[in-house]
Design a protein around this motif. Sequence first.
Motif, PDB file in Angstrom:
ATOM      1  N   LEU A 104       0.904  -1.273   0.126  1.00  0.00           N
ATOM      2  CA  LEU A 104      -0.069   0.069   0.008  1.00  0.00           C
ATOM      3  C   LEU A 104       0.837   1.103   0.066  1.00  0.00           C
ATOM      4  O   LEU A 104       1.728   1.375   0.680  1.00  0.00           O
ATOM      5  CB  LEU A 104      -0.972   0.027   1.241  1.00  0.00           C
ATOM      6  CG  LEU A 104      -1.847  -1.005   1.493  1.00  0.00           C
ATOM      7  CD1 LEU A 104      -2.621  -1.079   2.885  1.00  0.00           C
ATOM      8  CD2 LEU A 104      -3.087  -0.840   0.396  1.00  0.00           C
ATOM      9  N   THR A 105       0.617   2.176  -1.008  1.00  0.00           N
ATOM     10  CA  THR A 105       1.157   3.624  -0.804  1.00  0.00           C
ATOM     11  C   THR A 105       0.437   4.557  -1.635  1.00  0.00           C
ATOM     12  O   THR A 105      -0.529   3.859  -2.471  1.00  0.00           O
ATOM     13  CB  THR A 105       2.508   3.474  -1.714  1.00  0.00           C
ATOM     14  OG1 THR A 105       3.082   4.878  -1.594  1.00  0.00           O
ATOM     15  CG2 THR A 105       2.266   3.319  -3.213  1.00  0.00           C
ATOM     16  N   THR A 106       0.108   5.714  -1.210  1.00  0.00           N
ATOM     17  CA  THR A 106      -0.578   6.593  -1.810  1.00  0.00           C
ATOM     18  C   THR A 106       0.186   7.193  -3.080  1.00  0.00           C
ATOM     19  O   THR A 106       1.066   7.961  -2.957  1.00  0.00           O
ATOM     20  CB  THR A 106      -0.989   7.926  -1.039  1.00  0.00           C
ATOM     21  OG1 THR A 106      -1.706   7.152   0.037  1.00  0.00           O
ATOM     22  CG2 THR A 106      -2.133   8.933  -1.594  1.00  0.00           C
ATOM     23  N   LYS A 107      -0.128   6.814  -4.517  1.00  0.00           N
ATOM     24  CA  LYS A 107       0.574   7.074  -5.378  1.00  0.00           C
ATOM     25  C   LYS A 107       0.591   8.652  -5.811  1.00  0.00           C
ATOM     26  O   LYS A 107       1.411   8.961  -6.579  1.00  0.00           O
ATOM     27  CB  LYS A 107      -0.010   6.208  -6.651  1.00  0.00           C
ATOM     28  CG  LYS A 107       0.473   4.624  -6.748  1.00  0.00           C
ATOM     29  CD  LYS A 107      -0.251   3.964  -7.489  1.00  0.00           C
ATOM     30  CE  LYS A 107      -0.077   2.351  -7.243  1.00  0.00           C
ATOM     31  NZ  LYS A 107      -0.887   1.801  -6.232  1.00  0.00           N
ATOM     32  N   ASP A 108      -0.672   9.188  -5.625  1.00  0.00           N
ATOM     33  CA  ASP A 108      -0.692  10.558  -5.915  1.00  0.00           C
ATOM     34  C   ASP A 108       0.337  11.350  -5.328  1.00  0.00           C
ATOM     35  O   ASP A 108       0.885  12.495  -5.933  1.00  0.00           O
ATOM     36  CB  ASP A 108      -2.111  11.215  -5.200  1.00  0.00           C
ATOM     37  CG  ASP A 108      -3.278  10.575  -5.915  1.00  0.00           C
ATOM     38  OD1 ASP A 108      -2.930  10.000  -7.197  1.00  0.00           O
ATOM     39  OD2 ASP A 108      -4.275  10.728  -5.347  1.00  0.00           O
ATOM     40  N   CYS A 109       0.880  11.152  -3.842  1.00  0.00           N
ATOM     41  CA  CYS A 109       1.965  11.744  -3.457  1.00  0.00           C
ATOM     42  C   CYS A 109       3.142  10.994  -3.220  1.00  0.00           C
ATOM     43  O   CYS A 109       4.263  11.662  -2.698  1.00  0.00           O
ATOM     44  CB  CYS A 109       1.526  12.558  -2.092  1.00  0.00           C
ATOM     45  SG  CYS A 109       0.905  11.135  -0.910  1.00  0.00           S
ATOM     46  N   GLY A 110       3.159   9.761  -3.505  1.00  0.00           N
ATOM     47  CA  GLY A 110       4.554   8.826  -3.208  1.00  0.00           C
ATOM     48  C   GLY A 110       4.938   8.734  -2.175  1.00  0.00           C
ATOM     49  O   GLY A 110       5.940   8.340  -1.585  1.00  0.00           O
ATOM     50  N   GLU A 111       3.909   8.543  -0.933  1.00  0.00           N
ATOM     51  CA  GLU A 111       4.236   8.429   0.289  1.00  0.00           C
ATOM     52  C   GLU A 111       3.040   7.706   1.025  1.00  0.00           C
ATOM     53  O   GLU A 111       2.113   7.110   0.212  1.00  0.00           O
ATOM     54  CB  GLU A 111       4.044   9.798   1.256  1.00  0.00           C
ATOM     55  CG  GLU A 111       5.194  10.695   0.802  1.00  0.00           C
ATOM     56  CD  GLU A 111       5.165  12.004   1.838  1.00  0.00           C
ATOM     57  OE1 GLU A 111       6.331  12.323   2.329  1.00  0.00           O
ATOM     58  OE2 GLU A 111       4.269  12.608   2.095  1.00  0.00           O
ATOM     59  N   ILE A 112       3.357   6.964   2.309  1.00  0.00           N
ATOM     60  CA  ILE A 112       2.642   6.154   3.076  1.00  0.00           C
ATOM     61  C   ILE A 112       1.730   7.485   3.533  1.00  0.00           C
ATOM     62  O   ILE A 112       2.126   8.223   4.438  1.00  0.00           O
ATOM     63  CB  ILE A 112       3.236   5.194   3.881  1.00  0.00           C
ATOM     64  CG1 ILE A 112       4.315   4.462   3.162  1.00  0.00           C
ATOM     65  CG2 ILE A 112       2.058   4.587   4.611  1.00  0.00           C
ATOM     66  CD1 ILE A 112       5.046   3.801   3.865  1.00  0.00           C
ATOM     67  N   THR A 113       0.411   7.468   3.532  1.00  0.00           N
ATOM     68  CA  THR A 113      -0.564   8.142   4.168  1.00  0.00           C
ATOM     69  C   THR A 113      -1.809   7.616   4.935  1.00  0.00           C
ATOM     70  O   THR A 113      -1.936   6.221   5.028  1.00  0.00           O
ATOM     71  CB  THR A 113      -1.131   9.151   2.994  1.00  0.00           C
ATOM     72  OG1 THR A 113      -2.143   8.090   2.242  1.00  0.00           O
ATOM     73  CG2 THR A 113      -0.425   9.636   2.130  1.00  0.00           C
ATOM     74  N   ASP A 114      -2.627   8.337   5.567  1.00  0.00           N
ATOM     75  CA  ASP A 114      -3.637   7.814   6.165  1.00  0.00           C
ATOM     76  C   ASP A 114      -4.339   6.969   5.643  1.00  0.00           C
ATOM     77  O   ASP A 114      -5.078   5.772   6.021  1.00  0.00           O
ATOM     78  CB  ASP A 114      -4.529   8.958   6.631  1.00  0.00           C
ATOM     79  CG  ASP A 114      -3.892   9.522   8.046  1.00  0.00           C
ATOM     80  OD1 ASP A 114      -3.119   9.136   8.861  1.00  0.00           O
ATOM     81  OD2 ASP A 114      -4.436  10.590   8.086  1.00  0.00           O
ATOM     82  N   LYS A 115      -4.604   7.109   4.377  1.00  0.00           N
ATOM     83  CA  LYS A 115      -5.495   6.121   3.204  1.00  0.00           C
ATOM     84  C   LYS A 115      -4.811   4.858   3.480  1.00  0.00           C
ATOM     85  O   LYS A 115      -5.808   3.946   3.444  1.00  0.00           O
ATOM     86  CB  LYS A 115      -5.474   6.709   1.944  1.00  0.00           C
ATOM     87  CG  LYS A 115      -6.148   7.917   1.598  1.00  0.00           C
ATOM     88  CD  LYS A 115      -6.150   8.374   0.214  1.00  0.00           C
ATOM     89  CE  LYS A 115      -6.896   7.798  -0.714  1.00  0.00           C
ATOM     90  NZ  LYS A 115      -7.154   8.195  -2.055  1.00  0.00           N
ATOM     91  N   ASP A 116      -3.644   4.669   3.192  1.00  0.00           N
ATOM     92  CA  ASP A 116      -2.939   3.202   3.409  1.00  0.00           C
ATOM     93  C   ASP A 116      -3.221   2.638   4.768  1.00  0.00           C
ATOM     94  O   ASP A 116      -3.571   1.484   4.840  1.00  0.00           O
ATOM     95  CB  ASP A 116      -1.444   3.654   3.034  1.00  0.00           C
ATOM     96  CG  ASP A 116      -1.075   4.130   1.888  1.00  0.00           C
ATOM     97  OD1 ASP A 116      -1.602   3.589   0.754  1.00  0.00           O
ATOM     98  OD2 ASP A 116      -0.657   5.345   1.753  1.00  0.00           O
ATOM     99  N   PHE A 117      -3.070   3.394   5.799  1.00  0.00           N
ATOM    100  CA  PHE A 117      -3.341   2.984   7.156  1.00  0.00           C
ATOM    101  C   PHE A 117      -4.479   2.405   7.446  1.00  0.00           C
ATOM    102  O   PHE A 117      -4.720   1.077   8.024  1.00  0.00           O
ATOM    103  CB  PHE A 117      -2.911   4.203   8.318  1.00  0.00           C
ATOM    104  CG  PHE A 117      -3.064   3.849   9.769  1.00  0.00           C
ATOM    105  CD1 PHE A 117      -2.480   2.891  10.306  1.00  0.00           C
ATOM    106  CD2 PHE A 117      -4.270   4.369  10.453  1.00  0.00           C
ATOM    107  CE1 PHE A 117      -2.479   2.689  11.701  1.00  0.00           C
ATOM    108  CE2 PHE A 117      -4.453   4.090  11.660  1.00  0.00           C
ATOM    109  CZ  PHE A 117      -3.688   3.167  12.357  1.00  0.00           C
ATOM    110  N   VAL A 118      -5.691   3.239   6.983  1.00  0.00           N
ATOM    111  CA  VAL A 118      -6.946   2.546   7.068  1.00  0.00           C
ATOM    112  C   VAL A 118      -7.329   1.370   6.374  1.00  0.00           C
ATOM    113  O   VAL A 118      -7.704   0.529   6.890  1.00  0.00           O
ATOM    114  CB  VAL A 118      -8.066   3.660   6.737  1.00  0.00           C
ATOM    115  CG1 VAL A 118      -9.328   3.266   6.681  1.00  0.00           C
ATOM    116  CG2 VAL A 118      -7.947   4.972   7.683  1.00  0.00           C
TER     117      VAL A 118
END
Length: 91
Positions: free
Chosen positions: A65-79
């Motif tokens: 899981l990664t947030t491709k829009d920003c290239g980071e691990i975000t809350d979206k990935d955590f949830v």
Amino acid sequence: MKKISSKQLEELVQWWVLNNAIVKNFSFSSFKEAIEFVNQIAQIAEEHHHHPEIKIDYKSVEISLTTKDCGEITDKDFVLAQEIDILSKKM
């Protein structure tokens, strides 16, 4: 989107960080069970409008899981990771 905190990372059991993603392997007793798990992840991912990378190898499934829009691990990935863990306990 908020970047995931170190505290949130600690809450994720058996997930690890690899190349700006959180990753976890799941093992199953059969290929069919692994595919059923992946199909249920697909439904959850659609609900969240957030899609993981999925690798299937016979009786194991690797989720990344990664947030491709920003290239980071975000809350979206955590949830989504939390929901996948809940799903895995039901299998």
